[in-house]
Design a protein around this motif. Structure first.
Motif, PDB file in Angstrom:
ATOM      1  N   GLU A  54       0.808  -1.217   0.000  1.00  0.00           N
ATOM      2  CA  GLU A  54       0.000   0.000   0.000  1.00  0.00           C
ATOM      3  C   GLU A  54       0.843   1.270   0.000  1.00  0.00           C
ATOM      4  OE1 GLU A  54      -3.215   0.049   2.823  1.00  0.00           O
ATOM      5  OE2 GLU A  54      -3.507  -2.106   2.616  1.00  0.00           O
ATOM      6  N   LEU A  55       2.104   1.182   0.401  1.00  0.00           N
ATOM      7  CA  LEU A  55       2.932   2.379   0.485  1.00  0.00           C
ATOM      8  C   LEU A  55       3.103   3.051  -0.879  1.00  0.00           C
ATOM      9  CD1 LEU A  55       4.530   4.174   2.454  1.00  0.00           C
ATOM     10  CD2 LEU A  55       6.563   2.986   1.641  1.00  0.00           C
ATOM     11  N   ALA A  56       3.046   2.298  -1.937  1.00  0.00           N
ATOM     12  CA  ALA A  56       3.197   2.877  -3.273  1.00  0.00           C
ATOM     13  C   ALA A  56       2.153   3.964  -3.541  1.00  0.00           C
ATOM     14  CB  ALA A  56       3.094   1.779  -4.323  1.00  0.00           C
ATOM     15  N   GLU A  57       1.007   3.880  -2.896  1.00  0.00           N
ATOM     16  CA  GLU A  57      -0.067   4.853  -3.092  1.00  0.00           C
ATOM     17  C   GLU A  57      -0.042   5.981  -2.052  1.00  0.00           C
ATOM     18  OE1 GLU A  57      -3.729   2.674  -3.135  1.00  0.00           O
ATOM     19  OE2 GLU A  57      -2.948   1.217  -4.550  1.00  0.00           O
ATOM     20  N   ALA A  58       0.849   5.902  -1.099  1.00  0.00           N
ATOM     21  CA  ALA A  58       0.899   6.895  -0.016  1.00  0.00           C
ATOM     22  C   ALA A  58       1.611   8.168  -0.473  1.00  0.00           C
ATOM     23  CB  ALA A  58       1.617   6.309   1.189  1.00  0.00           C
ATOM     24  N   PRO A  59       1.252   9.298   0.113  1.00  0.00           N
ATOM     25  CA  PRO A  59       1.898  10.557  -0.261  1.00  0.00           C
ATOM     26  C   PRO A  59       3.249  10.780   0.416  1.00  0.00           C
ATOM     27  CG  PRO A  59       0.225  10.976   1.378  1.00  0.00           C
ATOM     28  CD  PRO A  59       0.146   9.499   1.042  1.00  0.00           C
ATOM     29  N   HIS A  60       3.771   9.765   1.097  1.00  0.00           N
ATOM     30  CA  HIS A  60       5.065   9.875   1.775  1.00  0.00           C
ATOM     31  C   HIS A  60       5.923   8.671   1.427  1.00  0.00           C
ATOM     32  CE1 HIS A  60       3.478   6.869   4.496  1.00  0.00           C
ATOM     33  NE2 HIS A  60       2.444   7.647   4.729  1.00  0.00           N
ATOM     34  N   THR A  61       7.170   8.703   1.844  1.00  0.00           N
ATOM     35  CA  THR A  61       8.101   7.606   1.574  1.00  0.00           C
ATOM     36  C   THR A  61       8.177   6.671   2.784  1.00  0.00           C
ATOM     37  OG1 THR A  61      10.007   8.777   2.476  1.00  0.00           O
ATOM     38  CG2 THR A  61       9.489   9.140   0.131  1.00  0.00           C
ATOM     39  N   ALA A  62       8.942   5.625   2.641  1.00  0.00           N
ATOM     40  CA  ALA A  62       9.146   4.668   3.731  1.00  0.00           C
ATOM     41  C   ALA A  62       9.867   5.294   4.915  1.00  0.00           C
ATOM     42  CB  ALA A  62       9.934   3.467   3.222  1.00  0.00           C
ATOM     43  N   LYS A  63      10.459   6.447   4.713  1.00  0.00           N
ATOM     44  CA  LYS A  63      11.162   7.151   5.789  1.00  0.00           C
ATOM     45  C   LYS A  63      10.242   7.441   6.979  1.00  0.00           C
ATOM     46  CE  LYS A  63      14.794  10.607   5.800  1.00  0.00           C
ATOM     47  NZ  LYS A  63      15.863   9.702   6.134  1.00  0.00           N
ATOM     48  N   VAL A  64       8.951   7.509   6.741  1.00  0.00           N
ATOM     49  CA  VAL A  64       7.982   7.783   7.808  1.00  0.00           C
ATOM     50  C   VAL A  64       8.036   6.721   8.912  1.00  0.00           C
ATOM     51  CG1 VAL A  64       5.998   6.594   6.789  1.00  0.00           C
ATOM     52  CG2 VAL A  64       5.628   8.573   8.223  1.00  0.00           C
ATOM     53  N   PHE A  65       8.443   5.505   8.579  1.00  0.00           N
ATOM     54  CA  PHE A  65       8.482   4.438   9.568  1.00  0.00           C
ATOM     55  C   PHE A  65       9.625   4.596  10.564  1.00  0.00           C
ATOM     56  CE2 PHE A  65       6.103   2.578   6.043  1.00  0.00           C
ATOM     57  CZ  PHE A  65       4.980   2.153   6.728  1.00  0.00           C
ATOM     58  N   GLU A  66      10.589   5.439  10.265  1.00  0.00           N
ATOM     59  CA  GLU A  66      11.728   5.642  11.162  1.00  0.00           C
ATOM     60  C   GLU A  66      11.318   6.203  12.522  1.00  0.00           C
ATOM     61  OE1 GLU A  66      14.554   8.064   9.090  1.00  0.00           O
ATOM     62  OE2 GLU A  66      14.988   6.480   7.618  1.00  0.00           O
ATOM     63  N   ARG A  67      10.175   6.854  12.581  1.00  0.00           N
ATOM     64  CA  ARG A  67       9.754   7.458  13.850  1.00  0.00           C
ATOM     65  C   ARG A  67       9.068   6.464  14.789  1.00  0.00           C
ATOM     66  NH1 ARG A  67       5.263  11.479  11.416  1.00  0.00           N
ATOM     67  NH2 ARG A  67       6.910  11.673   9.920  1.00  0.00           N
ATOM     68  N   PHE A  68       8.828   5.244  14.310  1.00  0.00           N
ATOM     69  CA  PHE A  68       8.135   4.240  15.116  1.00  0.00           C
ATOM     70  C   PHE A  68       9.079   3.122  15.549  1.00  0.00           C
ATOM     71  CE2 PHE A  68       4.876   5.961  12.172  1.00  0.00           C
ATOM     72  CZ  PHE A  68       4.116   6.616  13.122  1.00  0.00           C
ATOM     73  N   GLU A  69       8.783   2.560  16.703  1.00  0.00           N
ATOM     74  CA  GLU A  69       9.592   1.471  17.251  1.00  0.00           C
ATOM     75  C   GLU A  69       9.299   0.155  16.526  1.00  0.00           C
ATOM     76  OE1 GLU A  69      10.204  -0.907  21.475  1.00  0.00           O
ATOM     77  OE2 GLU A  69       8.655   0.623  21.313  1.00  0.00           O
ATOM     78  N   VAL A  70      10.353  -0.541  16.138  1.00  0.00           N
ATOM     79  CA  VAL A  70      10.208  -1.897  15.591  1.00  0.00           C
ATOM     80  C   VAL A  70      10.092  -2.833  16.780  1.00  0.00           C
ATOM     81  CG1 VAL A  70      11.287  -3.721  14.249  1.00  0.00           C
ATOM     82  CG2 VAL A  70      11.573  -1.340  13.545  1.00  0.00           C
ATOM     83  N   ILE A  71       8.966  -3.565  16.852  1.00  0.00           N
ATOM     84  CA  ILE A  71       8.770  -4.436  18.005  1.00  0.00           C
ATOM     85  C   ILE A  71       8.858  -5.914  17.649  1.00  0.00           C
ATOM     86  CG2 ILE A  71       7.455  -2.800  19.387  1.00  0.00           C
ATOM     87  CD1 ILE A  71       5.273  -5.148  18.015  1.00  0.00           C
ATOM     88  N   GLY A  72       9.030  -6.212  16.370  1.00  0.00           N
ATOM     89  CA  GLY A  72       9.152  -7.602  15.970  1.00  0.00           C
ATOM     90  C   GLY A  72       9.265  -7.735  14.470  1.00  0.00           C
ATOM     91  N   MET A  73       9.285  -8.983  14.057  1.00  0.00           N
ATOM     92  CA  MET A  73       9.357  -9.314  12.632  1.00  0.00           C
ATOM     93  C   MET A  73       8.104 -10.084  12.256  1.00  0.00           C
ATOM     94  SD  MET A  73      12.232  -7.950  11.880  1.00  0.00           S
ATOM     95  CE  MET A  73      12.506  -8.535  10.222  1.00  0.00           C
ATOM     96  N   LEU A  74       7.673  -9.912  11.013  1.00  0.00           N
ATOM     97  CA  LEU A  74       6.492 -10.609  10.515  1.00  0.00           C
ATOM     98  C   LEU A  74       6.921 -11.969   9.986  1.00  0.00           C
ATOM     99  CD1 LEU A  74       3.444 -10.429   9.981  1.00  0.00           C
ATOM    100  CD2 LEU A  74       4.000  -9.442   7.746  1.00  0.00           C
ATOM    101  N   GLU A  75       6.259 -12.991  10.469  1.00  0.00           N
ATOM    102  CA  GLU A  75       6.535 -14.366  10.050  1.00  0.00           C
ATOM    103  C   GLU A  75       6.250 -14.515   8.559  1.00  0.00           C
ATOM    104  OE1 GLU A  75       5.349 -17.772  12.766  1.00  0.00           O
ATOM    105  OE2 GLU A  75       3.810 -17.789  11.207  1.00  0.00           O
ATOM    106  N   THR A  76       7.142 -15.200   7.866  1.00  0.00           N
ATOM    107  CA  THR A  76       6.930 -15.414   6.427  1.00  0.00           C
ATOM    108  C   THR A  76       6.438 -16.812   6.133  1.00  0.00           C
ATOM    109  OG1 THR A  76       9.261 -15.995   6.161  1.00  0.00           O
ATOM    110  CG2 THR A  76       8.611 -13.723   5.699  1.00  0.00           C
TER     111      THR A  76
END
Length: 76
Positions: A54-76
């Motif tokens: 969905e980020l491709a349609e967002a008005p911002h870049t992936a840089k926005v995620f830098e302000r949030f804490e990574v709390i885990g990884m998504l299982e593949t």
């Protein structure tokens, strides 16, 4: 770092539990304290899911995620 399934992520949608999480590029971010994600929605996006595509349609870049804490990884 803890790994979470898509089912576990889905429960952190701002409706079922107090936590509000989103996933992006395999990382899970805690956006609970963000005023932009109150009640688990941010414009037409819903928490508790992987927002990578969905980020491709967002008005911002992936840089926005830098302000949030990574709390885990998504299982593949």
């Amino acid at each position: 770092m803890h790994t979470y399934s898509k089912t576990q992520l889905a429960k952190r949608n701002g409706q079922d539990r107090d936590e509000i999480w989103i996933a992006f590029e395999g990382k899970i971010y805690d956006v609970t304290n963000s005023r932009l994600w109150r009640k688990g929605t941010h414009y037409e996006h819903w928490a508790g899911q992987d927002l990578t595509e969905e980020l491709a349609e967002a008005p911002h870049t992936a840089k926005v995620f830098e302000r949030f804490e990574v709390i885990g990884m998504l299982e593949t």
